[in-house]
Scaffold this motif. Sequence first.
Motif, PDB file in Angstrom:
ATOM      1  N   HIS A  78       0.941  -1.380  -0.074  1.00  0.00           N
ATOM      2  CA  HIS A  78       0.131  -0.183  -0.278  1.00  0.00           C
ATOM      3  C   HIS A  78       0.881   1.326   0.101  1.00  0.00           C
ATOM      4  N   GLN A  79       1.857   1.500   0.779  1.00  0.00           N
ATOM      5  CA  GLN A  79       2.766   2.452   0.919  1.00  0.00           C
ATOM      6  C   GLN A  79       4.011   2.438   1.351  1.00  0.00           C
ATOM      7  N   ASP A  80       4.576   1.160   1.000  1.00  0.00           N
ATOM      8  CA  ASP A  80       6.258   0.720   1.082  1.00  0.00           C
ATOM      9  C   ASP A  80       6.479   1.048   2.760  1.00  0.00           C
ATOM     10  N   CYS A  81       5.822   0.841   3.696  1.00  0.00           N
ATOM     11  CA  CYS A  81       6.124   0.580   5.176  1.00  0.00           C
ATOM     12  C   CYS A  81       6.530  -0.849   5.312  1.00  0.00           C
ATOM     13  N   SER A  82       7.442  -0.895   6.405  1.00  0.00           N
ATOM     14  CA  SER A  82       7.976  -2.013   6.886  1.00  0.00           C
ATOM     15  C   SER A  82       6.747  -2.939   7.552  1.00  0.00           C
ATOM     16  N   LEU A  83       6.764  -4.098   7.124  1.00  0.00           N
ATOM     17  CA  LEU A  83       5.749  -5.020   7.934  1.00  0.00           C
ATOM     18  C   LEU A  83       6.027  -5.429   9.130  1.00  0.00           C
ATOM     19  N   SER A  84       7.557  -5.592   9.196  1.00  0.00           N
ATOM     20  CA  SER A  84       8.147  -6.118  10.653  1.00  0.00           C
ATOM     21  C   SER A  84       8.071  -5.210  11.776  1.00  0.00           C
TER      22      SER A  84
END
Length: 102
Positions: free
Chosen positions: A45-51
């Motif tokens: 969605h917006q290149d955020c880190s899922l970790s």
Amino acid sequence: MSWQQVGRESDIAVRDMKSFVIQGEAITVYHLDEGWYATSDICTHQDCSLSEGDIEGEEIVCWCHGGAFDIKSGRATRMPCTVPVEAFQVQIRDGWIEVDLS
């Protein structure tokens, strides 16, 4: 198959996750009650880190906007996420976590 060793099995507790960079790609490895899984670490969605998000059941919830993905398949499960993240096979061999990038 292109198995890449990323860390020790003891590095990730049950119901936890850890991110790794493998061949230039950010991957998150998850240790759920029933096994090991891996997805791309980058939210579609917006290149955020899922970790940096939270594990809820079998989903990873992105900290940026609350969207979620199925940890086992990478399928987007909660808006605003609609595009899946890539999922990878994981195996444990001799106490080492290995991820298949092929």
